[in-house]
Design a protein around this motif. Structure first.
Motif, PDB file in Angstrom:
ATOM      1  N   GLU A 258       0.835  -1.209   0.000  1.00 55.89           N
ATOM      2  CA  GLU A 258       0.000   0.000   0.000  1.00 55.89           C
ATOM      3  C   GLU A 258       0.865   1.252   0.000  1.00 55.89           C
ATOM      4  O   GLU A 258       0.546   2.256  -0.644  1.00 55.89           O
TER       5      GLU A 258
ATOM      6  N   ASP B 117      -1.408   7.313  -2.466  1.00 58.98           N
ATOM      7  CA  ASP B 117      -2.692   7.220  -1.770  1.00 58.98           C
ATOM      8  C   ASP B 117      -2.637   6.179  -0.649  1.00 58.98           C
ATOM      9  O   ASP B 117      -3.157   6.405   0.447  1.00 58.98           O
TER      10      ASP B 117
ATOM     11  N   LYS C 129      -0.619   7.472   2.302  1.00 62.27           N
ATOM     12  CA  LYS C 129      -1.383   8.446   3.097  1.00 62.27           C
ATOM     13  C   LYS C 129      -2.431   7.730   3.952  1.00 62.27           C
ATOM     14  O   LYS C 129      -2.686   8.122   5.098  1.00 62.27           O
ATOM     15  N   SER C 130      -3.045   6.669   3.402  1.00 60.49           N
ATOM     16  CA  SER C 130      -4.044   5.923   4.163  1.00 60.49           C
ATOM     17  C   SER C 130      -3.415   5.290   5.411  1.00 60.49           C
ATOM     18  O   SER C 130      -4.009   5.260   6.494  1.00 60.49           O
TER      19      SER C 130
ATOM     20  N   ASP D 186      -2.803   8.051   7.956  1.00 59.38           N
ATOM     21  CA  ASP D 186      -4.061   8.446   8.611  1.00 59.38           C
ATOM     22  C   ASP D 186      -4.516   7.377   9.610  1.00 59.38           C
ATOM     23  O   ASP D 186      -5.029   7.699  10.689  1.00 59.38           O
TER      24      ASP D 186
ATOM     25  N   SER E 227     -10.121  -1.712   7.398  1.00 64.34           N
ATOM     26  CA  SER E 227     -10.204  -0.286   7.057  1.00 64.34           C
ATOM     27  C   SER E 227      -9.154   0.096   6.020  1.00 64.34           C
ATOM     28  O   SER E 227      -9.335   1.072   5.288  1.00 64.34           O
ATOM     29  N   LEU E 228      -8.077  -0.679   5.956  1.00 62.26           N
ATOM     30  CA  LEU E 228      -7.021  -0.389   4.983  1.00 62.26           C
ATOM     31  C   LEU E 228      -7.159  -1.248   3.730  1.00 62.26           C
ATOM     32  O   LEU E 228      -7.023  -0.745   2.610  1.00 62.26           O
TER      33      LEU E 228
END
Length: 280
Positions: free
Chosen positions: A50, A55, A58-59, A62, A96-97
């Motif tokens: 990932e 993107d 960043k996920s 976060d 969630s990821l």
């Protein structure tokens, strides 16, 4: 600078925790240990994949920033109190990821690679996911405060993660798309592992099927030399020879004397004396 995330995550999951999750899931502790050992680099590999795109990086940043700092401690407390449902909340960290579908696929790959059921693998991921997030959040914020920091972090961790991945699991994760952007590191480790296994297999084959060894030719034994009489035997031999010689000489002398002696008169003849009258 690499910090070896696989080692840090492993330190958070103690043997006591593994025994508790084994009891909660209903599997053997040895299988639970095997699942955890495989799940740690598998989850880190998915994170690294990932992090290979902006993107995704960043996920992850976060996720770590918004996570409850006590999440792992609460999960551990729930396990110690016998609350197996705490693992479901832990699995939510990964969903969630990766999404629910991605989490299900990761559980399936992990279960097939270790010989465990998909449900058991999913439960273990419910512990490993929060442990990974906790290990990263324990590092300096400069390692995860934004997408660029996360990308740099996992770029430096690729070698350690690839080394921790079992070869069969690495191939399965790669085929399933969990190691996108991470293939070069994993393929290098996979080739090294395969080469090592191949060498070991070759050595084992050589040991199990050794080349025939020609029979050793034994030298023909030569005839033993005649036994030499000992010193004592020679003395007796000489003594016997001397006795024989002396006896022979004595016999010879005695025999000669017998031949030289006059023969005695015969007992049947009487010598008649000559009278003077007959002479006149």
């Amino acid at each position: 600078m690499a910090i070896n995330l696989p080692s840090l995550v492993s330190q958070l999951i103690t043997p006591d925790l593994i025994n508790r999750i084994a009891a909660a899931v209903g599997i053997d502790p040895a299988l639970a240990q095997k699942l955890v050992n495989a799940a740690i680099p598998a989850v880190l590999g998915a994170f690294a994949s990932e992090a290979s795109n902006p993107d995704g990086a960043k996920s992850i940043s976060d996720l770590i920033s918004n996570q409850d700092p006590n999440m792992l401690d609460n999960l551990i407390s729930g396990l110690k109190s016998g609350n197996a449902g705490a693992l479901a909340s832990g699995a939510g960290v990964l969903s969630s990821l990766l999404g629910n579908e991605g989490l299900g696929q990761l559980s399936s790959v992990l279960g097939q690679a270790t010989g465990a059921s998909q449900q058991a693998a999913s439960s273990v991921l419910g512990l490993v996911g929060p442990a990974v997030v906790g290990a990263i959040s324990n590092q300096s914020p400069e390692n995860w405060q934004d997408g660029a920091a996360v990308a740099n972090l996992f770029e430096g961790e690729k070698k350690a993660i690839a080394s921790a991945l079992p070869a069969s699991l690495a191939a399965a994760l790669n085929d399933s798309g969990f190691l996108q952007g991470f293939e070069s590191a994993v393929s290098g480790a996979f080739k090294t592992t395969t080469s090592t296994l191949g060498s070991a297999a070759g050595a084992a084959t050589s040991t199990l099927n050794p080349q025939p060894v020609p029979p050793r030719v034994q030298p023909t034994p030569s005839a033993p030399p005649p036994a030499q009489p000992s010193g004592g035997s020679m003395t007796w031999l000489y003594l016997v020879i001397a006795i024989v010689i002396v006896a022979g000489i004595a016999w010879y002398i005695w025999h000669k004397r017998q031949e030289a002696a006059p023969a005695p008169a015969s007992s049947g003849q009487i010598e008649t004396p000559v009278s003077p009258t007959s002479l006149g």
